[in-house]
Scaffold this active site. Sequence first.
Site, mmCIF file in Angstrom:
data_model
loop_
_atom_site.group_PDB
_atom_site.id
_atom_site.type_symbol
_atom_site.label_atom_id
_atom_site.label_comp_id
_atom_site.label_asym_id
_atom_site.label_seq_id
_atom_site.Cartn_x
_atom_site.Cartn_y
_atom_site.Cartn_z
ATOM 1 N N HIS A 263 -17.678 90.914 28.400
ATOM 2 C CA HIS A 263 -18.193 91.867 29.382
ATOM 3 C C HIS A 263 -18.025 93.271 28.810
ATOM 4 O O HIS A 263 -17.025 93.555 28.166
ATOM 5 C CB HIS A 263 -17.417 91.740 30.703
ATOM 6 C CG HIS A 263 -18.127 92.350 31.858
ATOM 7 N ND1 HIS A 263 -18.053 93.699 32.128
ATOM 8 C CD2 HIS A 263 -18.939 91.813 32.797
ATOM 9 C CE1 HIS A 263 -18.794 93.952 33.196
ATOM 10 N NE2 HIS A 263 -19.347 92.832 33.609
ATOM 11 N N ASP A 316 -20.333 84.791 35.562
ATOM 12 C CA ASP A 316 -21.393 83.804 35.383
ATOM 13 C C ASP A 316 -20.904 82.452 34.877
ATOM 14 O O ASP A 316 -21.631 81.471 34.917
ATOM 15 C CB ASP A 316 -22.452 84.335 34.401
ATOM 16 C CG ASP A 316 -23.412 85.295 35.087
ATOM 17 O OD1 ASP A 316 -23.562 85.188 36.314
ATOM 18 O OD2 ASP A 316 -24.001 86.125 34.395
HETATM 19 N N1 ACO Z 1 -18.914 84.850 22.618
HETATM 20 C C1 ACO Z 1 -18.436 85.143 21.380
HETATM 21 N N2 ACO Z 1 -18.254 86.409 20.923
HETATM 22 C C2 ACO Z 1 -18.552 87.407 21.760
HETATM 23 C C3 ACO Z 1 -19.032 87.174 23.043
HETATM 24 C C4 ACO Z 1 -19.223 85.839 23.480
HETATM 25 N N3 ACO Z 1 -19.704 85.546 24.694
HETATM 26 N N4 ACO Z 1 -19.249 88.363 23.667
HETATM 27 C C5 ACO Z 1 -18.919 89.305 22.780
HETATM 28 N N5 ACO Z 1 -18.506 88.741 21.629
HETATM 29 C C6 ACO Z 1 -18.063 89.437 20.416
HETATM 30 C C7 ACO Z 1 -19.258 89.954 19.623
HETATM 31 O O1 ACO Z 1 -19.739 88.992 18.704
HETATM 32 C C8 ACO Z 1 -18.658 91.174 18.959
HETATM 33 O O2 ACO Z 1 -17.869 90.738 17.870
HETATM 34 P P1 ACO Z 1 -17.761 91.633 16.524
HETATM 35 O O3 ACO Z 1 -17.131 92.923 16.966
HETATM 36 O O4 ACO Z 1 -16.914 90.792 15.631
HETATM 37 O O5 ACO Z 1 -19.179 91.814 16.058
HETATM 38 C C9 ACO Z 1 -17.700 91.730 20.003
HETATM 39 O O6 ACO Z 1 -17.354 90.599 20.830
HETATM 40 C C10 ACO Z 1 -18.308 92.816 20.873
HETATM 41 O O7 ACO Z 1 -19.567 92.357 21.367
HETATM 42 P P2 ACO Z 1 -20.673 93.338 21.936
HETATM 43 O O8 ACO Z 1 -21.944 92.602 22.146
HETATM 44 O O9 ACO Z 1 -20.716 94.577 21.092
HETATM 45 O O10 ACO Z 1 -20.004 93.740 23.309
HETATM 46 P P3 ACO Z 1 -20.756 94.285 24.556
HETATM 47 O O11 ACO Z 1 -19.739 94.927 25.391
HETATM 48 O O12 ACO Z 1 -21.957 95.060 24.199
HETATM 49 O O13 ACO Z 1 -21.273 92.887 25.202
HETATM 50 C C11 ACO Z 1 -21.992 91.217 26.596
HETATM 51 C C12 ACO Z 1 -21.133 92.474 26.478
HETATM 52 C C13 ACO Z 1 -23.458 91.546 26.287
HETATM 53 C C14 ACO Z 1 -21.912 90.720 28.042
HETATM 54 C C15 ACO Z 1 -21.486 90.137 25.612
HETATM 55 O O14 ACO Z 1 -20.133 89.866 25.849
HETATM 56 C C16 ACO Z 1 -22.303 88.852 25.682
HETATM 57 O O15 ACO Z 1 -23.365 88.762 25.051
HETATM 58 N N6 ACO Z 1 -21.812 87.838 26.453
HETATM 59 C C17 ACO Z 1 -22.536 86.612 26.649
HETATM 60 C C18 ACO Z 1 -23.596 86.799 27.739
HETATM 61 C C19 ACO Z 1 -23.005 86.879 29.113
HETATM 62 O O16 ACO Z 1 -22.142 86.112 29.493
HETATM 63 N N7 ACO Z 1 -23.521 87.835 29.911
HETATM 64 C C20 ACO Z 1 -23.104 88.052 31.301
HETATM 65 C C21 ACO Z 1 -22.365 89.325 31.419
HETATM 66 S S1 ACO Z 1 -21.636 89.500 33.000
HETATM 67 C C22 ACO Z 1 -22.875 89.954 34.012
HETATM 68 O O17 ACO Z 1 -23.851 90.554 33.658
HETATM 69 C C23 ACO Z 1 -22.726 89.543 35.377
#
Ligand code: ACO
Length: 380
Positions: A263, A316
């Site tokens: 998140h 979620d």
């Molecule tokens: N699984 C594995 N690794 C993850 C995940 C995940 N679900 N989420 C983030 N990471 C890792 C990324 O690969 C990244 O690693 P790195 O620094 O080694 O490259 C690091 O964590 C940061 O990720 P970002 O995408 O830069 O973080 P951001 O804050 O932008 O992302 C997001 C938030 C988009 C929700 C992300 O966690 C994600 O894609 N999650 C999966 C989708 C999801 O569950 N979305 C629902 C969100 S809640 C809502 O809207 C109600």
Amino acid sequence: MPDASGIELKRGLSGVYLDRTESCFIDGEVGKLLYRGYNIHDLAEKSSFEEVVHLLLKETLPNSDELNTFDRELRHDRTIPAPVLEIISQVKDAHPMDVLRTAISALAAFDPDVRDNSIEATIRKGLRLTAKAPTIVAAHDRIRKGLEPVEPNPNLTHAGNFLYMLFGKEPTEEETKLMDVDFILHAEHGANASAFTARVVASTNSDLHSAVVAGVGALKGPAHGGAAEEVMTMSEEIGSPENADEYARNLLDNGGRVMGFGHRVYKAEDPRAGHLRDRSQKLGDAKGQPQWFEILSHLQEAMKPYQAKGIHVNVDFFAGSIYYLLDIPDDTFISIFALGRIPGWTLNVVEQYSRNMLIRPLMEYTGPMDLEYVPLSERG
Ligand code: ACO
């Protein structure tokens, strides 16, 4: 840090405070969420969606009389105009979120306050949309299955009536409570991507229906509202609990993401997730399908090392299994998130209007400069 040209980029607006709000407090470090000062744990366990909508849009928790009057109005506003039902029939083969977006847009044409952007009219419109949107989602699902839409039942709660219109039979108390809690948990969440989108639209002095249509569009993406469906798809691919560890390892080793984790704001567990965890387990047991919760538990175990990076379950993660066990079609999971979030979008639009300033950030230009224009006839 500023770059060579002295510009400090905030990509994704991460960490940027856009404005002040009196409605939603989130402490992502400890996993705390308040709606107008009230803890989400109290609201999820002790209140109803109707009370929470009153809290968000009328600014107080209602007393019994206030709640009765408010609820009566919501129940009264559930029907949708026949031409909107006709539009839903015309686009019935589209994704439920596309149908919802189209139908909300069409509802604007029938709203008596459509041109009035005052705070009072915007709240009235937001409440009407809150009341009517479940009718759109349920009617669409029935029409695409060749069934007659079910008229709203004014004797049922907001959550109970939605399930009734979707399935054509009255839900149990437990099913109604599950839906009600889910709507409460999704009702508001600060400057998330869809609420921000709605604010951008409102900041141009556009109207609520336009802002909500835009919010639905932003919510649809898998990085935001689409995750619950993807969690269920993932669970179905895994098939049985003993496959979960290997699946997660393969996915993560190949740079994939386990949906329902991570998140932008929460670096601790999303406080909404726990309310769905136990309910997912109980519902799975009651329906004789405990495997979905077990798969999710194994995935959670496999993701433990990621907690050190601040990656925990989000709202979620368990929601998808609950919708699935309630027999809600996979492609309708996001629409349910949208139904819960309409009060939140309305609230963000109201706050934006109440001290409006056009939202208009800058972009740092990195392309070529001052190129010589070559007339079309001379280009090779
Ligand atoms: N699984 C594995 N690794 C993850 C995940 C995940 N679900 N989420 C983030 N990471 C890792 C990324 O690969 C990244 O690693 P790195 O620094 O080694 O490259 C690091 O964590 C940061 O990720 P970002 O995408 O830069 O973080 P951001 O804050 O932008 O992302 C997001 C938030 C988009 C929700 C992300 O966690 C994600 O894609 N999650 C999966 C989708 C999801 O569950 N979305 C629902 C969100 S809640 C809502 O809207 C109600």
